[in-house]
Scaffold this active site. Sequence first.
Site, PDB file in Angstrom:
ATOM      1  N   HIS A  10      -2.772  40.362  -9.153  1.00 17.88           N
ATOM      2  CA  HIS A  10      -2.966  41.782  -8.834  1.00 17.88           C
ATOM      3  C   HIS A  10      -1.839  42.520  -9.564  1.00 17.88           C
ATOM      4  CE1 HIS A  10      -5.634  40.782  -5.344  1.00 17.88           C
ATOM      5  NE2 HIS A  10      -4.901  39.677  -5.360  1.00 17.88           N
ATOM      6  N   THR A  31      -7.176  39.628   0.901  1.00 20.81           N
ATOM      7  CA  THR A  31      -6.791  41.024   0.654  1.00 20.81           C
ATOM      8  C   THR A  31      -7.908  41.800  -0.058  1.00 20.81           C
ATOM      9  OG1 THR A  31      -5.847  40.568  -1.521  1.00 20.81           O
ATOM     10  CG2 THR A  31      -4.365  40.382   0.392  1.00 20.81           C
ATOM     11  N   HIS A  41      -1.567  34.975  -6.823  1.00 20.81           N
ATOM     12  CA  HIS A  41      -2.070  34.283  -5.629  1.00 20.81           C
ATOM     13  C   HIS A  41      -2.694  32.949  -6.015  1.00 20.81           C
ATOM     14  CE1 HIS A  41      -2.504  38.377  -3.390  1.00 20.81           C
ATOM     15  NE2 HIS A  41      -1.269  37.877  -3.313  1.00 20.81           N
ATOM     16  N   HIS A  51     -12.811  42.162 -10.521  1.00 20.60           N
ATOM     17  CA  HIS A  51     -11.733  42.601  -9.620  1.00 20.60           C
ATOM     18  C   HIS A  51     -10.370  42.075 -10.100  1.00 20.60           C
ATOM     19  CE1 HIS A  51     -15.127  43.478  -7.047  1.00 20.60           C
ATOM     20  NE2 HIS A  51     -15.447  42.202  -6.948  1.00 20.60           N
ATOM     21  N   HIS A  72      -5.190  33.849  -9.214  1.00 21.40           N
ATOM     22  CA  HIS A  72      -5.516  35.148  -9.822  1.00 21.40           C
ATOM     23  C   HIS A  72      -4.325  36.075  -9.608  1.00 21.40           C
ATOM     24  CE1 HIS A  72      -6.533  35.567  -5.561  1.00 21.40           C
ATOM     25  NE2 HIS A  72      -6.069  36.789  -5.720  1.00 21.40           N
ATOM     26  N   GLU A  79       0.766  43.320  -3.919  1.00 20.61           N
ATOM     27  CA  GLU A  79       0.040  43.640  -2.673  1.00 20.61           C
ATOM     28  C   GLU A  79       1.019  43.658  -1.507  1.00 20.61           C
ATOM     29  OE1 GLU A  79      -3.727  41.154  -2.739  1.00 20.61           O
ATOM     30  OE2 GLU A  79      -4.324  43.212  -3.128  1.00 20.61           O
TER      31      GLU A  79
HETATM   32  N1  SBW Z   1      -6.397  38.182  -2.802  1.00 18.12           N
HETATM   33  S1  SBW Z   1      -6.597  36.885  -1.911  1.00 18.12           S
HETATM   34  O1  SBW Z   1      -5.748  35.803  -2.387  1.00 18.12           O
HETATM   35  O2  SBW Z   1      -6.408  37.253  -0.516  1.00 18.12           O
HETATM   36  C1  SBW Z   1      -8.246  36.325  -2.072  1.00 18.12           C
HETATM   37  C2  SBW Z   1      -8.490  34.975  -2.312  1.00 18.12           C
HETATM   38  C3  SBW Z   1      -9.804  34.506  -2.444  1.00 18.12           C
HETATM   39  C4  SBW Z   1     -10.867  35.402  -2.316  1.00 18.12           C
HETATM   40  C5  SBW Z   1     -12.272  34.889  -2.448  1.00 18.12           C
HETATM   41  O3  SBW Z   1     -12.470  33.712  -2.665  1.00 18.12           O
HETATM   42  N2  SBW Z   1     -13.290  35.745  -2.318  1.00 18.12           N
HETATM   43  C6  SBW Z   1     -14.677  35.279  -2.492  1.00 18.12           C
HETATM   44  C7  SBW Z   1     -15.194  34.541  -1.298  1.00 18.12           C
HETATM   45  C8  SBW Z   1     -14.668  34.735  -0.030  1.00 18.12           C
HETATM   46  C9  SBW Z   1     -15.236  34.023   1.064  1.00 18.12           C
HETATM   47  C10 SBW Z   1     -16.273  33.142   0.875  1.00 18.12           C
HETATM   48  C11 SBW Z   1     -16.753  32.964  -0.412  1.00 18.12           C
HETATM   49  O4  SBW Z   1     -17.761  32.094  -0.618  1.00 18.12           O
HETATM   50  C12 SBW Z   1     -16.226  33.668  -1.496  1.00 18.12           C
HETATM   51  C13 SBW Z   1     -10.619  36.746  -2.070  1.00 18.12           C
HETATM   52  C14 SBW Z   1      -9.294  37.213  -1.940  1.00 18.12           C
HETATM   53 ZN    ZN Z   2      -5.198  37.980  -4.380  1.00 19.71          ZN
END
Ligand code: SBW
Ligand code: ZN
Length: 261
Positions: free
Chosen positions: A96, A199, A119, A64, A94, A106
């Site tokens: 986007h 997001t 982010h 992603h 990371h 975003e």
């Molecule tokens: N784009 S964002 O910064 O909002 C974003 C940051 C982190 C994550 C993320 O860590 N996703 C994987 C995840 C989420 C919740 C629990 C988990 O164990 C893993 C997703 C989006």
């Molecule tokens: Zn992000």
Amino acid sequence: TGDQWGYGKEDGPSAWHINYPVALGNRQSPIDIVPDETTLDRDLGPIFLDYDSCTSINISNNGHSVVVEFVDSDDRSMIRGGPLDNPYRLKQFHFHWGEKGHEGSEHTVAGLGYASELHLVHWNAVKYRSFTDAASAPDGLAVLGIFLETGDDHRWLHLITDVLFMVKYKDSVTDFKGFNPKCLLPNRLHYWTYLGSLTTPPLHESVTWILLKEPIVVSDKQLGMFRMLLFNGEEEDERKKMENNFRPPQPLNGREVRSSN
Ligand SMILES: NS(=O)(=O)c1ccc(C(=O)NCc2cccc(O)c2)cc1
Ligand SMILES: [Zn+2]
């Protein structure tokens, strides 16, 4: 099994609500920031980024985005102050980005998108025992968002773009030590802040967003390197360039967006 979501026509943001109904929740991210409609809050102090002992571990392609992970087993890389009641630990950062210069971020500002958005993801280790626990709590995460606009070369971004070829395919990872994300900050840390969500799926409504008003400048060439990454794994036949990995702005639902001075 696992995350079947993406940014394509069939599996993209408009379909996420099917497997992740919170996508239709009342504190979703990103949003369009309308500066004239934000509330200047003089009680909002400055944010502090204590990244000096930060320890990056690796850089990976998770299908992603491209992600740099940090040691988060102690308080060595922290964000504090601003709207935050506790210090939060840096876990990863990371990006986007789009396929052309004018969209890819975003969050948007007065309807306008930037070329990309960085982010820096932090979690509240004072109140929660793990990132996973924090990620589903309303005050569990704090994400620092930094806009990227195109112009001259960024003097430090090459440290990242130089290794992207090592993580071209989904689920590839390579060592990435000694990188301090402080080098990616703009000069001024004025910000907007509001309560929102992840997001991407699982879209948990657990994020205090802190968005820096001042973008950093990177070159088209450097941003183009991100588009060499692929959404697909090495074993898959179809090559899908990793680009346009951004969710569009979501309804504000009456939320307040506060502005530091
Ligand atoms: N784009 S964002 O910064 O909002 C974003 C940051 C982190 C994550 C993320 O860590 N996703 C994987 C995840 C989420 C919740 C629990 C988990 O164990 C893993 C997703 C989006
Ligand atoms: Zn992000």
